[in-house]
Write a protein that holds these residues in place. Structure first.
Motif, PDB file in Angstrom:
ATOM      1  N   HIS A  79       0.821  -1.207   0.000  1.00  0.00           N
ATOM      2  CA  HIS A  79       0.000   0.000   0.000  1.00  0.00           C
ATOM      3  C   HIS A  79       0.858   1.261   0.000  1.00  0.00           C
ATOM      4  N   ARG A  80       0.314   2.311  -0.601  1.00  0.00           N
ATOM      5  CA  ARG A  80       0.842   3.651  -0.459  1.00  0.00           C
ATOM      6  C   ARG A  80      -0.177   4.455   0.338  1.00  0.00           C
ATOM      7  N   LEU A  81       0.228   5.628   0.776  1.00  0.00           N
ATOM      8  CA  LEU A  81      -0.626   6.428   1.639  1.00  0.00           C
ATOM      9  C   LEU A  81      -1.153   7.658   0.905  1.00  0.00           C
ATOM     10  N   ASP A  82      -2.402   7.969   1.175  1.00  0.00           N
ATOM     11  CA  ASP A  82      -3.017   9.193   0.661  1.00  0.00           C
ATOM     12  C   ASP A  82      -3.199  10.235   1.758  1.00  0.00           C
ATOM     13  N   VAL A  83      -3.311   9.757   3.005  1.00  0.00           N
ATOM     14  CA  VAL A  83      -3.546  10.637   4.154  1.00  0.00           C
ATOM     15  C   VAL A  83      -2.685  10.174   5.317  1.00  0.00           C
ATOM     16  N   VAL A  84      -2.021  11.120   5.964  1.00  0.00           N
ATOM     17  CA  VAL A  84      -1.353  10.852   7.236  1.00  0.00           C
ATOM     18  C   VAL A  84      -1.928  11.817   8.264  1.00  0.00           C
ATOM     19  N   PHE A  85      -2.544  11.273   9.297  1.00  0.00           N
ATOM     20  CA  PHE A  85      -3.016  12.084  10.422  1.00  0.00           C
ATOM     21  C   PHE A  85      -2.076  11.803  11.590  1.00  0.00           C
ATOM     22  N   ALA A  86      -1.097  12.694  11.779  1.00  0.00           N
ATOM     23  CA  ALA A  86      -0.093  12.544  12.840  1.00  0.00           C
ATOM     24  C   ALA A  86      -0.693  13.092  14.125  1.00  0.00           C
ATOM     25  N   ASN A  87      -1.353  12.218  14.848  1.00  0.00           N
ATOM     26  CA  ASN A  87      -2.169  12.628  15.984  1.00  0.00           C
ATOM     27  C   ASN A  87      -1.586  12.217  17.328  1.00  0.00           C
ATOM     28  N   ALA A  88      -0.706  11.217  17.361  1.00  0.00           N
ATOM     29  CA  ALA A  88      -0.216  10.696  18.639  1.00  0.00           C
ATOM     30  C   ALA A  88       0.398  11.807  19.473  1.00  0.00           C
ATOM     31  N   GLY A  89       0.019  11.854  20.734  1.00  0.00           N
ATOM     32  CA  GLY A  89       0.557  12.877  21.620  1.00  0.00           C
ATOM     33  C   GLY A  89       0.187  12.611  23.057  1.00  0.00           C
ATOM     34  N   VAL A  90       0.866  13.300  23.949  1.00  0.00           N
ATOM     35  CA  VAL A  90       0.581  13.197  25.377  1.00  0.00           C
ATOM     36  C   VAL A  90       0.509  14.602  25.952  1.00  0.00           C
ATOM     37  N   ILE A 133      -1.510  15.740   4.694  1.00  0.00           N
ATOM     38  CA  ILE A 133      -0.942  15.510   6.018  1.00  0.00           C
ATOM     39  C   ILE A 133      -1.678  16.424   6.987  1.00  0.00           C
ATOM     40  N   VAL A 134      -2.204  15.824   8.045  1.00  0.00           N
ATOM     41  CA  VAL A 134      -2.912  16.590   9.070  1.00  0.00           C
ATOM     42  C   VAL A 134      -2.190  16.386  10.394  1.00  0.00           C
ATOM     43  N   LEU A 135      -1.888  17.481  11.065  1.00  0.00           N
ATOM     44  CA  LEU A 135      -1.217  17.451  12.361  1.00  0.00           C
ATOM     45  C   LEU A 135      -2.211  17.839  13.448  1.00  0.00           C
ATOM     46  N   THR A 136      -1.987  17.345  14.649  1.00  0.00           N
ATOM     47  CA  THR A 136      -2.840  17.728  15.771  1.00  0.00           C
ATOM     48  C   THR A 136      -2.152  18.791  16.605  1.00  0.00           C
ATOM     49  N   GLY A 137      -2.724  19.978  16.595  1.00  0.00           N
ATOM     50  CA  GLY A 137      -2.238  21.066  17.431  1.00  0.00           C
ATOM     51  C   GLY A 137      -3.042  21.145  18.712  1.00  0.00           C
ATOM     52  N   SER A 138      -3.125  22.332  19.267  1.00  0.00           N
ATOM     53  CA  SER A 138      -3.912  22.542  20.479  1.00  0.00           C
ATOM     54  C   SER A 138      -4.129  24.026  20.679  1.00  0.00           C
ATOM     55  N   LEU A 174       1.545  18.010  -1.958  1.00  0.00           N
ATOM     56  CA  LEU A 174       1.154  17.564  -0.624  1.00  0.00           C
ATOM     57  C   LEU A 174       0.707  18.764   0.200  1.00  0.00           C
ATOM     58  N   ARG A 175      -0.432  18.635   0.819  1.00  0.00           N
ATOM     59  CA  ARG A 175      -0.958  19.703   1.672  1.00  0.00           C
ATOM     60  C   ARG A 175      -0.703  19.337   3.137  1.00  0.00           C
ATOM     61  N   VAL A 176      -0.322  20.329   3.931  1.00  0.00           N
ATOM     62  CA  VAL A 176      -0.054  20.122   5.356  1.00  0.00           C
ATOM     63  C   VAL A 176      -0.858  21.137   6.146  1.00  0.00           C
ATOM     64  N   ASN A 177      -1.742  20.642   6.989  1.00  0.00           N
ATOM     65  CA  ASN A 177      -2.577  21.518   7.800  1.00  0.00           C
ATOM     66  C   ASN A 177      -2.643  21.003   9.234  1.00  0.00           C
ATOM     67  N   THR A 178      -2.989  21.893  10.137  1.00  0.00           N
ATOM     68  CA  THR A 178      -3.057  21.558  11.550  1.00  0.00           C
ATOM     69  C   THR A 178      -4.477  21.768  12.061  1.00  0.00           C
ATOM     70  N   VAL A 179      -5.042  20.735  12.660  1.00  0.00           N
ATOM     71  CA  VAL A 179      -6.331  20.877  13.325  1.00  0.00           C
ATOM     72  C   VAL A 179      -6.058  21.268  14.772  1.00  0.00           C
ATOM     73  N   VAL A 180      -6.802  22.244  15.263  1.00  0.00           N
ATOM     74  CA  VAL A 180      -6.551  22.788  16.600  1.00  0.00           C
ATOM     75  C   VAL A 180      -7.772  22.549  17.485  1.00  0.00           C
ATOM     76  N   PRO A 181      -7.790  21.432  18.196  1.00  0.00           N
ATOM     77  CA  PRO A 181      -8.909  21.191  19.104  1.00  0.00           C
ATOM     78  C   PRO A 181      -8.796  22.078  20.341  1.00  0.00           C
ATOM     79  N   GLY A 182      -9.952  22.402  20.885  1.00  0.00           N
ATOM     80  CA  GLY A 182      -9.997  22.979  22.219  1.00  0.00           C
ATOM     81  C   GLY A 182     -10.296  21.865  23.209  1.00  0.00           C
ATOM     82  N   THR A 183     -11.021  22.187  24.251  1.00  0.00           N
ATOM     83  CA  THR A 183     -11.377  21.186  25.249  1.00  0.00           C
ATOM     84  C   THR A 183     -12.241  20.110  24.609  1.00  0.00           C
ATOM     85  N   THR A 184     -11.742  18.885  24.607  1.00  0.00           N
ATOM     86  CA  THR A 184     -12.433  17.760  23.977  1.00  0.00           C
ATOM     87  C   THR A 184     -12.515  16.626  24.978  1.00  0.00           C
ATOM     88  N   ASP A 185     -13.690  16.068  25.120  1.00  0.00           N
ATOM     89  CA  ASP A 185     -13.922  15.047  26.146  1.00  0.00           C
ATOM     90  C   ASP A 185     -13.349  13.707  25.704  1.00  0.00           C
TER      91      ASP A 185
END
Length: 252
Positions: A79-90, A133-138, A174-185
């Motif tokens: 397989h090749r990749l079309d989407v990478v959601f780099a979400n892992a974090g602490v 590529i989607v990154l998880t911000g805050s 390749l597009r690179v964007n950051t999703v910025v969640p606020g308080t999420t349960d």
């Protein structure tokens, strides 16, 4: 036809919370999704819940050998990749400067920054041109909250990496964007409370600082991630998409 039909995605940190919700949303839109997490039992449970389109791989993003194994496995599957959601974090609360320990600093930066950087770097040979590529911000990266200096600094780093990578990877489409969640349960956020009995009140207390006066459900963040992953956002790169109930823009 779903928005991700016949596409292959990678979601790191997908055992629970936002990552799990995003994997579920991707699968609902037709994608094959590789999901990762550090705890095998929780990851396997998530994969069973997601169904046959989810492929679980136990992985620690801060371990470069583990990351090599992850991408070797994807390549071996053909397989090749079309989407990478780099979400892992602490995230850890109550880390003020005067009591900050080097081990805690290294752990948080190791997962949130080092892990994200090398996840994206090692994914590049497998990413199809024109992918996302989607990154998880805050929202923490935009506010000065006592005790959250290390965590918010890692997310500020992610914000800037996203901008730079958008410029570097644009020739490949390749597009690179950051999703910025606020308080999420999420289980992760609840885990920052003093104890399980306090977790609900802890989340509600944080949520009271947003104009909408509630916490987000992980599925609401996943909807935004899907938008950034799909062709619906085909002319968006280097951006931050705030999904924070108005916290940063209304209450700066």
């Amino acid at each position: 036809m779903g928005q991700l039909t016949d596409k292959t995605a990678l979601v790191t940190g997908a055992s629970s919370g936002i990552g799990l919700a995003a994997a579920e949303r991707f699968i609902a839109e037709g994608a094959r999704v590789y999901i990762t997490g550090r705890r095998k039992d929780v990851l396997d449970t998530a994969a069973r819940d997601l169904g046959d389109q989810a492929i679980p791989i136990q992985n620690d993003v801060s371990d470069l050998d583990d990351l090599d194994g992850l991408f070797d496995r994807i390549a071996a599957d053909g397989h090749r990749l079309d989407v990478v959601f780099a979400n892992a974090g602490v995230g850890e609360a109550n880390q003020p400067l005067d009591s900050l320990k080097p081990l805690a600093f290294d752990n948080t930066f190791g997962i949130n920054v080092r892990g994200t950087v090398f996840t994206v770097q090692k994914a590049l040979p497998l990413l199809n041109d024109g992918g996302s590529i989607v990154l998880t911000g805050s929202s923490s990266a935009h506010r000065g909250t006592a005790g959250f200096g290390v965590y918010s600094a890692t997310k500020a780093a992610i914000r800037q990496f996203g901008r730079v990578w958008a410029a570097e990877l644009a020739p490949r489409g390749l597009r690179v964007n950051t999703v910025v969640p606020g308080t999420t349960d999420t289980p992760g956020l609840r885990g920052l409370a003093e104890n399980s009995e306090r977790s609900g009140g802890f989340v509600n207390e944080l949520a009271s600082g947003t104009p909408l006066r509630r916490a987000a459900d992980p599925s609401e963040i996943a909807n935004a991630v899907l938008f950034l992953a799909s062709d619906q956002s085909s002319f968006i790169t280097g951006s931050e998409l705030f999904v924070d109930g108005g916290e940063v823009q209304v209450y700066p």
